[in-house]
Enzyme design. Structure first.
Site, PDB file in Angstrom:
ATOM      1  N   GLU A 185       0.822 -15.197 -20.653  1.00 24.28           N
ATOM      2  CA  GLU A 185       1.712 -14.791 -19.352  1.00 24.28           C
ATOM      3  C   GLU A 185       2.462 -16.363 -18.914  1.00 24.28           C
ATOM      4  O   GLU A 185       3.310 -16.098 -18.075  1.00 24.28           O
ATOM      5  CB  GLU A 185       1.166 -14.547 -18.215  1.00 24.28           C
ATOM      6  CG  GLU A 185       0.265 -12.984 -18.495  1.00 24.28           C
ATOM      7  CD  GLU A 185      -0.631 -12.661 -17.068  1.00 24.28           C
ATOM      8  OE1 GLU A 185      -0.230 -11.896 -16.487  1.00 24.28           O
ATOM      9  OE2 GLU A 185      -1.681 -13.061 -16.998  1.00 24.28           O
ATOM     10  N   CYS A 222       1.639  -5.581 -22.455  1.00 21.68           N
ATOM     11  CA  CYS A 222       1.454  -4.756 -21.202  1.00 21.68           C
ATOM     12  C   CYS A 222       2.439  -4.984 -20.241  1.00 21.68           C
ATOM     13  O   CYS A 222       2.224  -4.490 -19.154  1.00 21.68           O
ATOM     14  CB  CYS A 222      -0.077  -4.899 -20.794  1.00 21.68           C
ATOM     15  SG  CYS A 222      -0.373  -6.600 -20.402  1.00 21.68           S
ATOM     16  N   ARG A 235       9.008 -13.549  -9.294  1.00 21.27           N
ATOM     17  CA  ARG A 235       9.069 -12.104  -9.563  1.00 21.27           C
ATOM     18  C   ARG A 235       9.315 -11.242  -8.368  1.00 21.27           C
ATOM     19  O   ARG A 235       9.700 -10.025  -8.241  1.00 21.27           O
ATOM     20  CB  ARG A 235       8.062 -11.620 -10.528  1.00 21.27           C
ATOM     21  CG  ARG A 235       6.874 -11.694 -10.206  1.00 21.27           C
ATOM     22  CD  ARG A 235       5.684 -11.531 -11.079  1.00 21.27           C
ATOM     23  NE  ARG A 235       5.482 -10.280 -11.154  1.00 21.27           N
ATOM     24  CZ  ARG A 235       4.207  -9.723 -11.682  1.00 21.27           C
ATOM     25  NH1 ARG A 235       3.374 -10.570 -12.350  1.00 21.27           N
ATOM     26  NH2 ARG A 235       3.757  -8.513 -11.596  1.00 21.27           N
ATOM     27  N   ASN A 295       5.750  -9.742 -17.449  1.00 21.56           N
ATOM     28  CA  ASN A 295       6.089  -9.937 -15.980  1.00 21.56           C
ATOM     29  C   ASN A 295       6.148 -11.424 -15.707  1.00 21.56           C
ATOM     30  O   ASN A 295       7.006 -12.049 -15.157  1.00 21.56           O
ATOM     31  CB  ASN A 295       5.443  -9.074 -15.139  1.00 21.56           C
ATOM     32  CG  ASN A 295       5.465  -7.533 -15.559  1.00 21.56           C
ATOM     33  OD1 ASN A 295       6.283  -7.190 -16.303  1.00 21.56           O
ATOM     34  ND2 ASN A 295       4.472  -6.896 -15.235  1.00 21.56           N
ATOM     35  N   ASP A 296       5.196 -11.981 -15.988  1.00 25.38           N
ATOM     36  CA  ASP A 296       4.854 -13.258 -15.586  1.00 25.38           C
ATOM     37  C   ASP A 296       5.331 -14.337 -16.537  1.00 25.38           C
ATOM     38  O   ASP A 296       5.884 -15.352 -16.132  1.00 25.38           O
ATOM     39  CB  ASP A 296       3.206 -13.416 -15.620  1.00 25.38           C
ATOM     40  CG  ASP A 296       2.701 -12.891 -13.928  1.00 25.38           C
ATOM     41  OD1 ASP A 296       3.368 -13.692 -13.068  1.00 25.38           O
ATOM     42  OD2 ASP A 296       1.590 -12.548 -13.916  1.00 25.38           O
ATOM     43  N   ARG A 315      -5.783  -2.927 -14.089  1.00 27.80           N
ATOM     44  CA  ARG A 315      -5.545  -4.158 -13.113  1.00 27.80           C
ATOM     45  C   ARG A 315      -6.541  -3.923 -12.034  1.00 27.80           C
ATOM     46  O   ARG A 315      -6.666  -3.275 -11.029  1.00 27.80           O
ATOM     47  CB  ARG A 315      -4.144  -3.889 -12.221  1.00 27.80           C
ATOM     48  CG  ARG A 315      -2.916  -4.154 -13.304  1.00 27.80           C
ATOM     49  CD  ARG A 315      -1.776  -4.001 -12.650  1.00 27.80           C
ATOM     50  NE  ARG A 315      -0.586  -4.786 -13.040  1.00 27.80           N
ATOM     51  CZ  ARG A 315       0.358  -4.206 -13.847  1.00 27.80           C
ATOM     52  NH1 ARG A 315       0.324  -2.722 -13.920  1.00 27.80           N
ATOM     53  NH2 ARG A 315       1.285  -4.958 -14.282  1.00 27.80           N
ATOM     54  N   ARG A 369      -8.964  -5.911 -17.242  1.00 24.96           N
ATOM     55  CA  ARG A 369      -8.518  -7.138 -17.152  1.00 24.96           C
ATOM     56  C   ARG A 369      -9.367  -7.546 -15.845  1.00 24.96           C
ATOM     57  O   ARG A 369      -9.281  -7.065 -14.614  1.00 24.96           O
ATOM     58  CB  ARG A 369      -7.136  -7.217 -16.877  1.00 24.96           C
ATOM     59  CG  ARG A 369      -6.583  -8.591 -16.500  1.00 24.96           C
ATOM     60  CD  ARG A 369      -5.141  -8.798 -16.108  1.00 24.96           C
ATOM     61  NE  ARG A 369      -4.756  -8.240 -14.993  1.00 24.96           N
ATOM     62  CZ  ARG A 369      -3.305  -8.099 -14.633  1.00 24.96           C
ATOM     63  NH1 ARG A 369      -2.306  -8.663 -15.438  1.00 24.96           N
ATOM     64  NH2 ARG A 369      -3.045  -7.625 -13.325  1.00 24.96           N
ATOM     65  N   HIS A 394       0.928  -1.123  -0.032  1.00 31.72           N
ATOM     66  CA  HIS A 394       0.163  -0.048   0.113  1.00 31.72           C
ATOM     67  C   HIS A 394       1.075   1.323  -0.011  1.00 31.72           C
ATOM     68  O   HIS A 394       0.649   2.203  -0.656  1.00 31.72           O
ATOM     69  CB  HIS A 394      -0.760   0.016   1.452  1.00 31.72           C
ATOM     70  CG  HIS A 394      -2.011  -1.010   1.228  1.00 31.72           C
ATOM     71  ND1 HIS A 394      -2.593  -1.662   2.135  1.00 31.72           N
ATOM     72  CD2 HIS A 394      -2.570  -1.584   0.253  1.00 31.72           C
ATOM     73  CE1 HIS A 394      -3.421  -2.454   1.966  1.00 31.72           C
ATOM     74  NE2 HIS A 394      -3.683  -2.473   0.544  1.00 31.72           N
TER      75      HIS A 394
HETATM   76  C1  PEP Z   1       2.592  -9.205 -16.541  1.00 31.57           C
HETATM   77  O1  PEP Z   1       2.561 -10.317 -15.810  1.00 31.57           O
HETATM   78  O2  PEP Z   1       3.174  -8.633 -17.481  1.00 31.57           O
HETATM   79  C2  PEP Z   1       1.389  -8.131 -16.258  1.00 31.57           C
HETATM   80  C3  PEP Z   1       1.072  -7.213 -16.870  1.00 31.57           C
HETATM   81  O3  PEP Z   1       0.464  -8.547 -15.401  1.00 31.57           O
HETATM   82  P1  PEP Z   1       0.882  -8.344 -13.778  1.00 31.57           P
HETATM   83  O4  PEP Z   1       2.207  -7.358 -13.631  1.00 31.57           O
HETATM   84  O5  PEP Z   1      -0.387  -7.328 -13.118  1.00 31.57           O
HETATM   85  O6  PEP Z   1       0.717  -9.483 -13.139  1.00 31.57           O
HETATM   86 MG    MG Z   2       0.807 -10.879 -14.920  1.00 29.52          MG
END
Ligand code: PEP
Ligand code: MG
Length: 584
Positions: A433, A504, A467, A456-457, A298, A334, A191
């Site tokens: 992902e 993204c 991560r 990211n995932d 998100r 999403r 937060h």
């Molecule tokens: C990702 O995984 O790249 C993504 C955009 O989703 P988040 O970062 O919210 O997991």
């Molecule tokens: Mg993700």
């Protein structure tokens, strides 16, 4: 000079003087009271609770005005906890049964609760632990004034160095005085990090034992761009950073000039730049930074800043607000991506052993149908107000996508029966992902309306690197050729079927990776608002041929390090000014 690496959570660089903040969690010793003073102690407790609730009400109102309802809801959670008798009654009982002071009963009850949360070893709980300590400190302040924060003594510009900061401490910062902060603890999704970004205060968290190194008034540089905290910088380092700040300022001015120019390569190819948001309020920044629409909302942040599961109306209001702010520009929602490090572990009796490989995202939604359908109804209702697309996170098997899409159809039928308007042609897509989804992209492409690659995932699951784990953070690298090969696979599959595809993940916001992504065929990048101007400059400086050549070469290299070095080198060559401000 001492340089400490942490996690950058809010961008910007400042040079200033340290102001250390006490740890709120100071120990209160057990003191006994005479039996005939119990009533008096309970009155003290009630008064302190009342004063704390009033104060929280004010903090909530101020936060709502400055940061929007979603962020302010953090304080609604605090209010909810203090008003919860299942938490407060044990404090009264402890005073009565154990004949201890009110402050000890408060301290012990909140500490026990925080201990239970901390024992779960999950970042979702860690965030809540922070909230509990925050509340304890607030009530104790009203009881004994011991929490009277050192912040009240602050009468000049300063960089706050603390073990940890609570959301309300951060939100209460006077922005004319607090120019940055760095903490021992914390993570990207805490937060406190959310509030820092909302306030635009440069911040670095998760620095280890930074408080051991800091003393009041010490010179310090906080580099929120790269997650560095530099104590007692040398003259040379100061000069470097002064130059960096001045250069960043100039760069910002020149970037601002690009705002209304097309996001087009030198050879005339349009690259769509859209924004990633967590709260509707961020939309104005996305648009003012030159973003064309919202490529990723998100929505799980509706849960993360609330004391309860959001109702259909709460979902709807958030989406309605986005549609209004976007004024005809498309919004990609999403569906909630809960699980792993977000939310669900606190709902389970036994937290998962491997939450990132567990019941998260679409898997969680498909097991929590009432919650999922509530969100789908709200999304569909909002789709009648403006252009909305919907996408599902972490889809791994076609059956998951089909199931989720079928739920959308069911929900449409319900709405139609109730005479409620919605967009019957709403586009339904999925995030890529998981390596399995990337490798099966051609199968998915037969069914989806669009893809959005979440790097990211995708990096996490391709490279088997958590991560959120700072111990393996050095292995988390989008430049790994295996990831680029998966992205290429997805783009090819999408093209064959004419399925729109975007990216993204955070990688899309990094100029050198954007070069690679564009070279791999991506034409839409969705990034945090602050990355948009720099990305637009990059796009306007290159040709597609250059990007394609770079991607082709990168795919022949054999390690992430080689690709990283190569991409940085290419970025410097093709757009030298892109690296100017980052050349410290
Ligand atoms: C990702 O995984 O790249 C993504 C955009 O989703 P988040 O970062 O919210 O997991
Ligand atoms: Mg993700």
């Amino acid at each position: 000079m001492e340089i400490i690496q942490g996690i950058p959570v809010s961008p910007g660089v400042v040079i200033g003087r340290v102001f250390t903040l006490d740890d709120n969690r100071r120990r209160i010793v057990r003191r006994h009271i005479p039996a005939d003073t119990v009533d008096e102690q309970i009155t003290r407790l009630n008064d302190a609770l009342k004063a704390s609730l009033e104060e929280l009400g004010e903090v909530f109102t101020q936060a709502e005005q400055e940061m929007g309802t979603e962020t302010a809801n953090i304080f609604r959670f605090h209010i909810g906890m203090l008003a919860d008798n299942t938490l407060i009654e044990p404090i009264r009982n402890m005073i009565r049964d154990q004949l201890v002071t009110t402050e000890f009963a408060v301290y012990r009850t909140f500490s026990n609760l925080a201990g239970q949360f901390a024992a779960k070893k999950d970042s979702v709980f860690t965030t809540k632990v922070n909230d509990i300590h925050d509340l304890s400190a607030r009530v104790l302040h009203h009881l004994i004034g011991s929490h009277a924060s050192r912040l009240n003594e602050l009468d000049h510009e300063a960089v706050i160095i603390a073990n940890d900061l609570t959301p309300s401490q951060t939100a209460g910062f006077n922005r004319d005085q607090v120019i940055a902060f760095a903490t021992d603890l914390g993570g990207q999704t805490s937060h406190t990090a959310i509030v820092a970004r909302a306030l635009g205060i440069p911040a670095v968290v998760g620095c280890g034992r930074i408080t051991d190194h800091a003393t009041d008034n010490q010179a310090v540089i906080v580099d929120g761009d790269r997650g560095l905290v530099i104590f007692d910088p040398t003259e040379e380092k100061l000069d470097e950073y002064q130059a960096y700040i001045e250069q960043s300022h100039l760069v910002q001015i020149s970037l601002d000039e690009l705002k209304n120019l097309p996001s087009q390569t030198r050879d005339g190819v349009d690259i769509t730049l859209t924004g990633n948001i967590e709260f509707p309020e961020e939309i104005s920044t996305v648009l003012s930074s030159g973003g064309q629409s919202v490529g990723l909302y998100r929505t799980e942040f509706l849960f993360l800043t609330s004391t309860h599961e959001p109702t259909e109306e709460e979902h709807f209001q958030a989406y309605q607000k986005c549609v209004e702010l976007l004024n005809g520009k498309p919004l990609t929602i999403r569906t909630v991506d809960l699980g792993a490090d977000k939310y669900t572990q606190s709902q389970f009796e036994t937290p998962e052993r491997n939450p990132f490989l567990g019941l998260r995202s679409i898997r969680y939604c498909l097991r929590s149908l009432p919650m999922f359908k509530t969100q789908l109804r709200a999304i569909l209702r909002a789709s009648a107000l403006g252009p909305i697309r919907v996408m599902f996170p972490l889809v791994t098997n076609p059956s998951e996508f089909r199931h989720a899409r079928m739920l959308i159809r069911d929900t449409m039928e319900d709405l139609a029966e109730e005479g409620i308007a919605f967009d019957p042609d709403i586009k339904v897509g999925m995030m890529i992902e998981v390596p399995a989804a990337a490798l099966m992209a051609s199968t998915f492409a037969r069914e989806v309306d669009f893809f959005s690659i979440g790097t990211n995932d995708l990096v996490q699951y391709t490279l088997a690197v958590d991560r959120t784990n700072e111990r393996v953070a050095h292995l988390f690298n989008f430049a790994h050729p295996a990831v680029a090969k998966l992205v290429r696979e997805v783009v090819r599959a999408a093209r064959r079927r004419d399925v729109p595809v975007s990216c993204c993940g955070e990688a899309a916001g990094e100029p050198e990776y954007a070069l690679l992504l564009i070279g791999l065929g991506l034409r839409t990048l969705s990034v945090t608002a602050s990355s948009i101007p720099r990305l637009k400059r990059l796009i306007r400086s290159v040709t597609i041929t250059q990007c394609e050549r770079i991607a082709k070469k990168a795919l022949t290299l054999e390690s992430d390090v080689q690709v990283s070095v190569y991409l940085r080198d290419q970025l410097r060559k093709v757009v030298p000014e892109s690296t100017d401000a980052a050349a410290v």
